[in-house]
Design a protein around this motif. Structure first.
Motif, mmCIF file in Angstrom:
data_model
loop_
_atom_site.group_PDB
_atom_site.id
_atom_site.type_symbol
_atom_site.label_atom_id
_atom_site.label_comp_id
_atom_site.label_asym_id
_atom_site.label_seq_id
_atom_site.Cartn_x
_atom_site.Cartn_y
_atom_site.Cartn_z
ATOM 1 N N LYS A 58 -1.212 2.807 5.949
ATOM 2 C CA LYS A 58 -2.058 1.657 5.601
ATOM 3 C C LYS A 58 -1.368 0.776 4.565
ATOM 4 C CE LYS A 58 -6.085 4.567 5.940
ATOM 5 N NZ LYS A 58 -7.362 4.919 5.311
ATOM 6 N N ALA A 59 -0.695 1.398 3.596
ATOM 7 C CA ALA A 59 0.032 0.610 2.591
ATOM 8 C C ALA A 59 1.133 -0.216 3.246
ATOM 9 C CB ALA A 59 0.615 1.524 1.515
ATOM 10 N N VAL A 60 1.842 0.376 4.192
ATOM 11 C CA VAL A 60 2.900 -0.351 4.911
ATOM 12 C C VAL A 60 2.303 -1.555 5.637
ATOM 13 C CG1 VAL A 60 4.576 -0.210 6.799
ATOM 14 C CG2 VAL A 60 4.411 1.653 5.152
ATOM 15 N N ALA A 61 1.178 -1.365 6.317
ATOM 16 C CA ALA A 61 0.528 -2.467 7.037
ATOM 17 C C ALA A 61 0.107 -3.579 6.088
ATOM 18 C CB ALA A 61 -0.687 -1.952 7.807
ATOM 19 N N SER A 62 -0.465 -3.204 4.958
ATOM 20 C CA SER A 62 -0.923 -4.196 3.994
ATOM 21 C C SER A 62 0.239 -4.997 3.425
ATOM 22 C CB SER A 62 -1.707 -3.506 2.870
ATOM 23 O OG SER A 62 -2.234 -4.449 1.970
ATOM 24 N N ALA A 63 1.321 -4.317 3.107
ATOM 25 C CA ALA A 63 2.501 -5.015 2.584
ATOM 26 C C ALA A 63 3.127 -5.909 3.655
ATOM 27 C CB ALA A 63 3.533 -4.015 2.065
ATOM 28 N N ALA A 64 3.179 -5.416 4.886
ATOM 29 C CA ALA A 64 3.822 -6.169 5.964
ATOM 30 C C ALA A 64 3.129 -7.504 6.235
ATOM 31 C CB ALA A 64 3.846 -5.337 7.245
ATOM 32 N N ALA A 122 0.670 -8.842 4.018
ATOM 33 C CA ALA A 122 0.164 -9.403 2.762
ATOM 34 C C ALA A 122 -1.342 -9.628 2.787
ATOM 35 C CB ALA A 122 0.895 -10.702 2.409
ATOM 36 N N LYS A 123 -2.058 -8.660 3.366
ATOM 37 C CA LYS A 123 -3.525 -8.724 3.404
ATOM 38 C C LYS A 123 -4.074 -7.312 3.486
ATOM 39 C CE LYS A 123 -3.592 -11.385 6.976
ATOM 40 N NZ LYS A 123 -3.949 -12.250 8.070
ATOM 41 N N PRO A 124 -5.350 -7.143 3.219
ATOM 42 C CA PRO A 124 -5.932 -5.808 3.346
ATOM 43 C C PRO A 124 -5.738 -5.264 4.760
ATOM 44 C CG PRO A 124 -7.420 -7.236 2.132
ATOM 45 C CD PRO A 124 -6.321 -8.117 2.685
ATOM 46 N N SER A 125 -5.388 -4.001 4.856
ATOM 47 C CA SER A 125 -5.086 -3.406 6.161
ATOM 48 C C SER A 125 -6.273 -3.429 7.115
ATOM 49 C CB SER A 125 -4.585 -1.969 5.977
ATOM 50 O OG SER A 125 -5.552 -1.181 5.301
ATOM 51 N N GLY A 126 -7.475 -3.403 6.590
ATOM 52 C CA GLY A 126 -8.659 -3.434 7.438
ATOM 53 C C GLY A 126 -8.810 -4.723 8.228
ATOM 54 N N ALA A 182 -5.589 0.238 9.791
ATOM 55 C CA ALA A 182 -6.912 0.771 9.498
ATOM 56 C C ALA A 182 -7.305 0.393 8.077
ATOM 57 C CB ALA A 182 -6.915 2.289 9.652
ATOM 58 N N LYS A 183 -8.589 0.355 7.834
ATOM 59 C CA LYS A 183 -9.102 -0.023 6.519
ATOM 60 C C LYS A 183 -8.722 1.018 5.474
ATOM 61 C CE LYS A 183 -13.181 -2.097 4.619
ATOM 62 N NZ LYS A 183 -14.508 -2.611 4.938
ATOM 63 N N GLY A 184 -8.255 0.530 4.305
ATOM 64 C CA GLY A 184 -7.960 1.445 3.213
ATOM 65 C C GLY A 184 -6.772 1.070 2.360
ATOM 66 N N ALA A 185 -6.224 -0.129 2.551
ATOM 67 C CA ALA A 185 -5.102 -0.563 1.702
ATOM 68 C C ALA A 185 -5.259 -2.023 1.351
ATOM 69 C CB ALA A 185 -3.768 -0.348 2.416
ATOM 70 N N VAL A 186 -4.729 -2.384 0.192
ATOM 71 C CA VAL A 186 -4.745 -3.775 -0.256
ATOM 72 C C VAL A 186 -3.366 -4.148 -0.789
ATOM 73 C CG1 VAL A 186 -7.220 -3.771 -0.820
ATOM 74 C CG2 VAL A 186 -5.557 -3.192 -2.575
#
Length: 133
Positions: free
Chosen positions: A57-63, A65-69, A94-98
């Motif tokens: 989830k952290a990777v998705a959020s960083a990729a 630049a938005k909350p993964s959800g 999935a929801k759970g990273a910012v």
């Protein structure tokens, strides 16, 4: 702008404090803006599999630049599947990273696994907020 190990550990501690308030056991991952892991923590009693979720989830959020959800609706699109495959399959939509922004610049992301998606995002947001001035 890059995150330091001290900043990453502060985010982890703050996410864990929030999880303690919510009475859940979590894993927390903090990655840099390129999605590479800087620091990881798992609470005593936390499920081992939540570690993979928190990092993905952290990777998705960083990729993005938005909350993964916010990415879940498009997770099955060919473009999103292709990005996940090209990245090596570690990205979780999935929801759970910012994302973590410092002085308006993406510096990384905080991802959490172990609770519901909403609980995970609350904990991740608490971790990211600890780094605000």
């Amino acid at each position: 702008m890059t995150l330091t190990l001290a900043q990453a550990n502060l985010a982890i501690a703050s996410a864990i404090d929030k999880a303690t308030e919510l009475d859940i056991r979590i894993s927390v991952s903090v990655c840099d803006a390129g999605g590479r892991l800087l620091a990881f923590g798992r609470m005593d009693g936390g499920h081992w599999g939540a570690g993979y979720g928190s990092q993905g989830k952290a990777v998705a959020s960083a990729a993005f630049a938005k909350p993964s959800g916010l990415l879940t609706e498009r997770a099955s699109s060919p473009i999103m599947l292709g990005i996940a495959q090209a990245e090596g399959g570690h990205i979780f939509y999935a929801k759970g990273a910012v994302p973590i922004f410092i002085d308006g610049v993406l510096a990384g992301a905080c991802g959490v696994g172990g609770g519901t998606g909403e609980q995970d995002e609350q904990c991740a947001a608490a971790g990211a907020a600890a780094l605000l001035p």
